[in-house]
Design a protein around this motif. Structure first.
Motif, PDB file in Angstrom:
ATOM      1  N   LYS A  28      -2.942  -6.524  -5.721  1.00 36.05           N
ATOM      2  CA  LYS A  28      -3.534  -5.281  -5.217  1.00 36.05           C
ATOM      3  C   LYS A  28      -4.854  -5.560  -4.523  1.00 36.05           C
ATOM      4  O   LYS A  28      -5.160  -5.001  -3.464  1.00 36.05           O
ATOM      5  CB  LYS A  28      -3.730  -4.283  -6.364  1.00 36.05           C
ATOM      6  CG  LYS A  28      -4.239  -2.928  -5.902  1.00 36.05           C
ATOM      7  CD  LYS A  28      -4.348  -1.952  -7.070  1.00 36.05           C
ATOM      8  CE  LYS A  28      -4.839  -0.600  -6.590  1.00 36.05           C
ATOM      9  NZ  LYS A  28      -4.959   0.368  -7.719  1.00 36.05           N
TER      10      LYS A  28
ATOM     11  N   SER B  36       0.840  -1.196   0.000  1.00 34.43           N
ATOM     12  CA  SER B  36       0.000   0.000   0.000  1.00 34.43           C
ATOM     13  C   SER B  36       0.877   1.248   0.000  1.00 34.43           C
ATOM     14  O   SER B  36       2.042   1.219   0.417  1.00 34.43           O
ATOM     15  CB  SER B  36      -0.921  -0.003   1.223  1.00 34.43           C
ATOM     16  OG  SER B  36      -0.162   0.038   2.422  1.00 34.43           O
ATOM     17  N   ASP B  37       0.307   2.357  -0.465  1.00 29.17           N
ATOM     18  CA  ASP B  37       1.068   3.602  -0.578  1.00 29.17           C
ATOM     19  C   ASP B  37       1.629   4.068   0.762  1.00 29.17           C
ATOM     20  O   ASP B  37       2.700   4.673   0.820  1.00 29.17           O
ATOM     21  CB  ASP B  37       0.190   4.702  -1.181  1.00 29.17           C
ATOM     22  CG  ASP B  37      -0.148   4.439  -2.646  1.00 29.17           C
ATOM     23  OD1 ASP B  37       0.588   3.654  -3.284  1.00 29.17           O
ATOM     24  OD2 ASP B  37      -1.142   5.002  -3.133  1.00 29.17           O
ATOM     25  N   ASP B  38       0.891   3.779   1.853  1.00 27.44           N
ATOM     26  CA  ASP B  38       1.356   4.199   3.171  1.00 27.44           C
ATOM     27  C   ASP B  38       2.263   3.162   3.838  1.00 27.44           C
ATOM     28  O   ASP B  38       2.684   3.332   4.979  1.00 27.44           O
ATOM     29  CB  ASP B  38       0.177   4.523   4.088  1.00 27.44           C
ATOM     30  CG  ASP B  38      -0.761   3.333   4.288  1.00 27.44           C
ATOM     31  OD1 ASP B  38      -0.425   2.219   3.827  1.00 27.44           O
ATOM     32  OD2 ASP B  38      -1.835   3.526   4.898  1.00 27.44           O
ATOM     33  N   ASN B  39       2.560   2.074   3.115  1.00 30.44           N
ATOM     34  CA  ASN B  39       3.449   1.018   3.587  1.00 30.44           C
ATOM     35  C   ASN B  39       2.927   0.322   4.855  1.00 30.44           C
ATOM     36  O   ASN B  39       3.680  -0.265   5.609  1.00 30.44           O
ATOM     37  CB  ASN B  39       4.863   1.549   3.840  1.00 30.44           C
ATOM     38  CG  ASN B  39       5.904   0.432   3.946  1.00 30.44           C
ATOM     39  OD1 ASN B  39       6.441   0.169   5.012  1.00 30.44           O
ATOM     40  ND2 ASN B  39       6.178  -0.243   2.838  1.00 30.44           N
TER      41      ASN B  39
END
Length: 310
Positions: A99, A66-69
């Motif tokens: 995803k 995810s983009d926020d890790n």
């Protein structure tokens, strides 16, 4: 309307689709055979069912973070041939599966298959898989997945080897944010990909495993003619030494670091922790290798050519 079971059997024989898919199609079309066949074809089930018996042991592993890790997912999706595994359409599909797993709450494969497919909500994950089978022309299978939700301050890091043949996802715990964590994670993930350790450290090895290995080593030592005259206490020390050596080989942080054989993985972690100014530990990791444990189809190219000529 309830499905006519006689028609379910007939529809199954006609299309090769699964019994429950046929039953559902007939219920949705009020037992209209033509409409049921059309519905199965629209969902890709009729086209894919004929391929379902073929062995799918090739394929790739993909990872999505995810983009926020905070969340990561690793998946293995199988195909019949390596040729398809290299196809960009297939690889894009596998990336979409990874995803979807990242955003999923499914605890197992059945629950995941039942989910709505994020990229096209008119289909479930299973129905989208059937669509891909129909388009790509080979049996495909979403074999397994694992999802990590980061438990501590630190970093989720992914590594793909050999174009998707092996994938490793690792979670590092560290109270300080640092770019060095990404490089550390990649290097350790490469180590995991290459040497396939079974445990993080000796303390993580179950007693049952140690007892079994000790039993095997004991039998080996006693059956070795070279040890016939050695007293039991010497043999016991030999077994202890061999067990320690084996544990160093299968426990990640005790392995020799592949990029610098003069230090262990733990010593490498300690050196980076000193640079960062905070303790670093490996919380967990997962390693998928495409097709591991699956029987692979034996191809007889000459026979296949002869069959095509006939």
């Amino acid at each position: 309307m309830a499905a006519d079971m006689k028609k379910v059997k007939e529809l199954r024989e006609m299309t090769g689709a699964g019994m429950m898919d046929c039953k559902k199609a007939l219920e949705e079309t009020n037992n209209d055979m033509d409409k049921a066949v059309e519905l199965l074809r629209e969902k890709g089930l009729a086209a894919s069912a004929k391929k379902a018996g073929r062995i799918a042991a090739e394929g790739i592993v993909a990872i999505h973070l995810s983009d926020d890790n905070k969340v990561g997912a690793i998946v293995e999706v199988n195909s019949e041939t390596d040729f398809v595994a290299k196809n960009q359409k297939f690889r894009d599909y596998v990336s979409a599966v990874a995803k979807q797993v990242t955003n999923s709450n499914a605890a197992d494969m059945d629950a995941f298959f039942a989910e709505t497919w994020a990229d096209d909500p008119q289909f479930t994950v299973k129905e989208e898989l059937s669509q891909q089978v129909a388009v790509i022309g080979e049996n495909l299978n979403i074999r397994r997945f694992e999802r990590y939700t980061k438990e501590n301050a630190g970093k989720l890091v992914s590594y793909i080897h050999g174009g998707g043949r092996i994938g490793v996802m690792i979670e590092l715990a560290c109270e300080k944010e640092s770019d060095a964590l990404e490089e550390l994670g990649k290097n350790i993930a490469m180590q995991i990909a290459a040497l396939n350790p079974q445990f993080i450290a000796t303390k993580d090895v179950p007693q049952e495993f140690i007892d079994k290995e000790t039993e095997i080593l004991t039998v080996q030592a006693k059956e070795d003619p070279k040890n016939a005259s050695k007293p039991d206490n010497i043999i016991a020390k030999m077994i202890e030494g061999r067990l320690k050596k084996e544990l160093k080989e299968i426990c990640l942080v005790e392995q020799a670091y592949v990029k610098d054989g003069d230090m262990t993985v733990q010593q490498y972690i300690n050196s980076v922790a000193k640079e960062v100014g905070a303790d670093i530990s490996i919380t967990r990791y997962v390693r998928f290798e495409t097709g591991e444990g699956l029987a692979k189809k034996e191809e007889d190219f000459a026979a296949e050519v002869a069959k095509q000529i006939q």
